[in-house]
Design a protein around this motif. Structure first.
Motif, PDB file in Angstrom:
ATOM      1  N   SER A   1     -12.382 -17.709   3.812  1.00  0.00           N
ATOM      2  CA  SER A   1     -13.450 -17.071   3.046  1.00  0.00           C
ATOM      3  C   SER A   1     -13.031 -15.679   2.589  1.00  0.00           C
ATOM      4  O   SER A   1     -13.257 -15.298   1.434  1.00  0.00           O
ATOM      5  N   ARG A   2     -12.409 -14.923   3.456  1.00  0.00           N
ATOM      6  CA  ARG A   2     -11.951 -13.571   3.101  1.00  0.00           C
ATOM      7  C   ARG A   2     -10.847 -13.613   2.053  1.00  0.00           C
ATOM      8  O   ARG A   2     -10.823 -12.788   1.142  1.00  0.00           O
ATOM      9  N   LEU A   3      -9.946 -14.564   2.167  1.00  0.00           N
ATOM     10  CA  LEU A   3      -8.889 -14.710   1.167  1.00  0.00           C
ATOM     11  C   LEU A   3      -9.478 -15.057  -0.195  1.00  0.00           C
ATOM     12  O   LEU A   3      -9.045 -14.522  -1.223  1.00  0.00           O
ATOM     13  N   ARG A   4     -10.459 -15.933  -0.221  1.00  0.00           N
ATOM     14  CA  ARG A   4     -11.095 -16.304  -1.487  1.00  0.00           C
ATOM     15  C   ARG A   4     -11.782 -15.101  -2.132  1.00  0.00           C
ATOM     16  O   ARG A   4     -11.740 -14.924  -3.350  1.00  0.00           O
ATOM     17  N   GLU A   5     -12.408 -14.269  -1.313  1.00  0.00           N
ATOM     18  CA  GLU A   5     -13.042 -13.058  -1.834  1.00  0.00           C
ATOM     19  C   GLU A   5     -11.986 -12.115  -2.429  1.00  0.00           C
ATOM     20  O   GLU A   5     -12.192 -11.533  -3.497  1.00  0.00           O
TER      21      GLU A   5
ATOM     22  N   MET B   1      -4.408 -22.201  -0.188  1.00  0.00           N
ATOM     23  CA  MET B   1      -4.923 -21.105   0.598  1.00  0.00           C
ATOM     24  C   MET B   1      -5.304 -21.529   2.017  1.00  0.00           C
ATOM     25  O   MET B   1      -5.197 -20.691   2.908  1.00  0.00           O
ATOM     26  N   PRO B   2      -5.756 -22.759   2.244  1.00  0.00           N
ATOM     27  CA  PRO B   2      -6.091 -23.120   3.624  1.00  0.00           C
ATOM     28  C   PRO B   2      -4.921 -22.958   4.591  1.00  0.00           C
ATOM     29  O   PRO B   2      -5.108 -22.493   5.725  1.00  0.00           O
ATOM     30  N   GLY B   3      -3.713 -23.297   4.155  1.00  0.00           N
ATOM     31  CA  GLY B   3      -2.548 -23.131   5.031  1.00  0.00           C
ATOM     32  C   GLY B   3      -2.270 -21.675   5.339  1.00  0.00           C
ATOM     33  O   GLY B   3      -1.949 -21.308   6.478  1.00  0.00           O
ATOM     34  N   LEU B   4      -2.395 -20.821   4.325  1.00  0.00           N
ATOM     35  CA  LEU B   4      -2.191 -19.390   4.524  1.00  0.00           C
ATOM     36  C   LEU B   4      -3.254 -18.824   5.458  1.00  0.00           C
ATOM     37  O   LEU B   4      -2.952 -18.039   6.360  1.00  0.00           O
ATOM     38  N   ALA B   5      -4.498 -19.236   5.255  1.00  0.00           N
ATOM     39  CA  ALA B   5      -5.582 -18.771   6.122  1.00  0.00           C
ATOM     40  C   ALA B   5      -5.326 -19.175   7.566  1.00  0.00           C
ATOM     41  O   ALA B   5      -5.549 -18.391   8.492  1.00  0.00           O
ATOM     42  N   ASP B   6      -4.824 -20.379   7.766  1.00  0.00           N
ATOM     43  CA  ASP B   6      -4.512 -20.827   9.124  1.00  0.00           C
ATOM     44  C   ASP B   6      -3.403 -19.978   9.738  1.00  0.00           C
ATOM     45  O   ASP B   6      -3.509 -19.551  10.884  1.00  0.00           O
ATOM     46  N   GLN B   7      -2.361 -19.693   8.949  1.00  0.00           N
ATOM     47  CA  GLN B   7      -1.268 -18.855   9.450  1.00  0.00           C
ATOM     48  C   GLN B   7      -1.773 -17.459   9.800  1.00  0.00           C
ATOM     49  O   GLN B   7      -1.440 -16.920  10.857  1.00  0.00           O
ATOM     50  N   TRP B   8      -2.550 -16.862   8.900  1.00  0.00           N
ATOM     51  CA  TRP B   8      -3.045 -15.508   9.136  1.00  0.00           C
ATOM     52  C   TRP B   8      -3.995 -15.446  10.326  1.00  0.00           C
ATOM     53  O   TRP B   8      -4.085 -14.426  10.997  1.00  0.00           O
ATOM     54  N   SER B   9      -4.698 -16.523  10.603  1.00  0.00           N
ATOM     55  CA  SER B   9      -5.637 -16.507  11.729  1.00  0.00           C
ATOM     56  C   SER B   9      -4.909 -16.466  13.070  1.00  0.00           C
ATOM     57  O   SER B   9      -5.526 -16.201  14.098  1.00  0.00           O
TER      58      SER B   9
ATOM     59  N   ASP C   1     -13.491 -12.821  14.937  1.00  0.00           N
ATOM     60  CA  ASP C   1     -13.862 -13.688  13.818  1.00  0.00           C
ATOM     61  C   ASP C   1     -12.657 -14.087  12.971  1.00  0.00           C
ATOM     62  O   ASP C   1     -12.741 -14.173  11.763  1.00  0.00           O
ATOM     63  N   MET C   2     -11.544 -14.360  13.589  1.00  0.00           N
ATOM     64  CA  MET C   2     -10.334 -14.686  12.846  1.00  0.00           C
ATOM     65  C   MET C   2     -10.037 -16.179  12.831  1.00  0.00           C
ATOM     66  O   MET C   2      -8.900 -16.589  12.725  1.00  0.00           O
ATOM     67  N   GLN C   3     -11.071 -17.016  12.892  1.00  0.00           N
ATOM     68  CA  GLN C   3     -10.875 -18.448  12.775  1.00  0.00           C
ATOM     69  C   GLN C   3     -10.386 -18.748  11.350  1.00  0.00           C
ATOM     70  O   GLN C   3     -10.707 -18.027  10.408  1.00  0.00           O
ATOM     71  N   PRO C   4      -9.634 -19.822  11.167  1.00  0.00           N
ATOM     72  CA  PRO C   4      -9.095 -20.152   9.853  1.00  0.00           C
ATOM     73  C   PRO C   4     -10.157 -20.218   8.751  1.00  0.00           C
ATOM     74  O   PRO C   4      -9.920 -19.738   7.644  1.00  0.00           O
ATOM     75  N   GLU C   5     -11.332 -20.774   9.041  1.00  0.00           N
ATOM     76  CA  GLU C   5     -12.357 -20.874   8.007  1.00  0.00           C
ATOM     77  C   GLU C   5     -12.911 -19.511   7.599  1.00  0.00           C
ATOM     78  O   GLU C   5     -13.251 -19.282   6.441  1.00  0.00           O
TER      79      GLU C   5
END
Length: 52
Positions: free
Chosen positions: A27-31, A1-9, A19-23
């Motif tokens: 958090s939103r993806l995990r939720e 998921m970290p890679g996906l979060a980075d891409q989506w950011s 507030d679209m930083q990877p971290e």
């Protein structure tokens, strides 16, 4: 998921949100994954419709 979060950011359509930083996205993806898992465990499904 970290890679996906980075891409989506870095998605252009989301760039106007401050507030679209990877971290934050991670958090939103995990939720969202948690929601999907709880739905599946309950025999339910989720439907997500997004319009950008």
């Amino acid at each position: 998921m970290p890679g996906l979060a980075d891409q989506w950011s870095h998605i252009e359509e989301l760039s106007h949100y401050s507030d679209m930083q990877p971290e934050v996205m991670l958090s939103r993806l995990r939720e969202f994954v948690g929601l999907a898992r709880r739905a599946r465990t309950s025999g339910e499904r989720i439907y997500c419709w997004i319009c950008l």
